[in-house]
Scaffold this motif. Structure first.
Motif, PDB file in Angstrom:
ATOM      1  N   THR A   1     -59.935 103.891  53.844  1.00 49.09           N
ATOM      2  CA  THR A   1     -58.701 103.230  53.423  1.00 49.09           C
ATOM      3  C   THR A   1     -58.745 101.756  53.845  1.00 49.09           C
ATOM      4  O   THR A   1     -59.074 101.457  54.979  1.00 49.09           O
TER       5      THR A   1
ATOM      6  N   GLU B   1     -55.248  96.704  54.825  1.00 52.17           N
ATOM      7  CA  GLU B   1     -53.916  96.295  54.361  1.00 52.17           C
ATOM      8  C   GLU B   1     -53.066  97.503  53.996  1.00 52.17           C
ATOM      9  O   GLU B   1     -51.889  97.576  54.355  1.00 52.17           O
ATOM     10  N   GLN B   2     -53.691  98.418  53.317  1.00 49.69           N
ATOM     11  CA  GLN B   2     -52.942  99.597  52.863  1.00 49.69           C
ATOM     12  C   GLN B   2     -52.521 100.458  54.045  1.00 49.69           C
ATOM     13  O   GLN B   2     -51.387 100.957  54.090  1.00 49.69           O
TER      14      GLN B   2
ATOM     15  N   ASP C   1     -49.564  98.758  55.668  1.00 45.15           N
ATOM     16  CA  ASP C   1     -48.366  98.964  54.846  1.00 45.15           C
ATOM     17  C   ASP C   1     -47.789 100.353  55.100  1.00 45.15           C
ATOM     18  O   ASP C   1     -46.587 100.508  55.344  1.00 45.15           O
TER      19      ASP C   1
END
Lengths: 238, 238
Positions: free
Chosen positions: A122, A125-126, A129
């Motif tokens: 992953t 950034e994700q 978030d």
DNA sequence: CAAGAATGCGAGTGACCGCTCGCGTTTGTC
DNA sequence: GACAAACGCGAGCGGTCACTCGCATTCTTG
């Protein structure tokens, strides 16, 4: 005519019967009273009053903090008498405890999936978030939570709850980080986790202090801080 | 024989005569008393008592926070009677105010050069070292400062002082940032400055919570966070 | 030294606050 | 309807805390 007639609720959640001794200071006051054995059946009216009182307490805690908030003020805010308040809560601390418990429960129920396992690969950034957004949403929806968890004026049981939550979060973040930065010594991972949580808290304070688009901008900043802090440590291809 | 004989000091700093009304709650109590015109000459003994009381107050504020600290406890810690305390301070708030003022004064005196102009071309790391180290040193030397500035239970005048310091710091950081990132809109600079200060505060909390080498490690982390956060924004060649 | 000011004491005062108690009202159950 | 239990009230109790007051002691000043 005080309350509307509604189908009675006999199933209850027992909002009282917690937090036995306030601090050990007033000695022979509220002691045993032959054990708290009775479950104290509640009526629908009572459940409504409890919700009403907790909402009022949230309001007052938010504006005054825990210690400065007086039980009389909470009762007044709820539009009931002090005696009525103590019909449902054994003492002031129990109000904060129950409020905290309900908030924690709602948080787990709504955002339980945040900080979830997170499969390898992953992008950073994700991941950030997914970790930041839910908690930001929860805290902006329930500013009491921050007020209760933050002050140096929190009751004993509340401090325990705070520490427990803190530890849980650090552990979760450690797990996340461990999956992101495979080759790192445990103490460093722990330190990094603490720093991440600190950044989040500081950012939360800034976010709560602003409104509208400015608030959004600060959310972005917090995420940027985290991304840039963690980027050199992780090994995903961004 | 209570005090040793020492050369008298007639120059004084007037630790009282501040913070007139506590909150407006107890109405007709301490009111005017024909103006505070007299400068109230102090003896050397008095100055010593004041220092002693402030040190005791620092101790008590540190462990209990402002509101939870009782004036009687401060007097006891200083080894004097409550009456003696009120000989030198008009009320509880004035103690915190005077303590805060003296700390601010010492901070300015010792670390006034921190956050100084900073000529262009200074590498980012060095700039951050110069900004962070002095404040970290001051706060670890005087943990009261953090305690007084942090709680949600600070007196009115103290909140003003806090806000003023906060604003001053943000302005200084803005100036620093402006010299580092020439092409940036003012609102963004302000936001970045707030974020930097927030990071510093969060880091300070972590630093104060640890001792020895662990503490050093957290100082490093805070600097790393700042460096990595600001690096993409500045235009020096690193 | 003598007068007066500064210092020191600690029991006491008033206000507030968490919490209780007695008593009246409403609701559920038979 | 009858009874009990839950609900509701608000004056008031005990305790704490910021702050005061009268008086004793020590220092400064002439």
């Amino acid at each position: 005519m005080p309350e509307k007639t509604e189908p009675t609720t006999t199933e209850n959640k027992r909002a009282d019967e917690r937090a036995e001794e306030p601090k050990g200071k007033p000695e022979g006051k509220r002691a045993d009273k032959s054990e708290d054995s009775r479950p104290r059946r509640r009526q629908a009216r009572g459940e409504r009053r409890i919700a009403q009182l907790l909402q009022a307490a949230a309001q007052v805690f938010c504006t005054s903090g825990y210690t400065a908030a007086s039980t009389n003020a909470i009762a007044r805010e709820a539009g009931v008498s002090p005696g009525t308040l103590y019909q449902f809560f054994p003492n002031k601390e129990a109000i904060a405890i129950e409020l905290g418990d309900r908030l924690m429960h709602e948080m787990r129920e709504t955002y339980g999936e945040a900080l979830a396992p997170l499969d390898a690969g992953t992008p950073l950034e994700q991941a950030i978030d997914a970790a930041v957004d839910p908690f930001m949403a929860f805290n902006t929806d329930h500013p009491v939570f921050f007020a209760l968890m933050h002050g140096p004026d929190i009751p004993g049981r509340m401090a325990e709850a705070h520490d427990q939550l803190h530890t849980t979060l650090v552990t979760r973040i450690e797990a996340l980080l461990a999956s992101l930065m495979p080759g790192a010594a445990p103490p460093e991972v722990t330190r990094t986790a603490h720093v991440c949580l600190g950044i989040y808290k500081a950012g939360l304070e800034l976010v709560l202090a602003h409104e509208g688009p400015e608030r959004e901008a600060y959310v972005r900043e917090v995420k940027d801080v985290l991304v840039r802090y963690l980027r050199p440590l992780v090994s995903d291809g961004a």
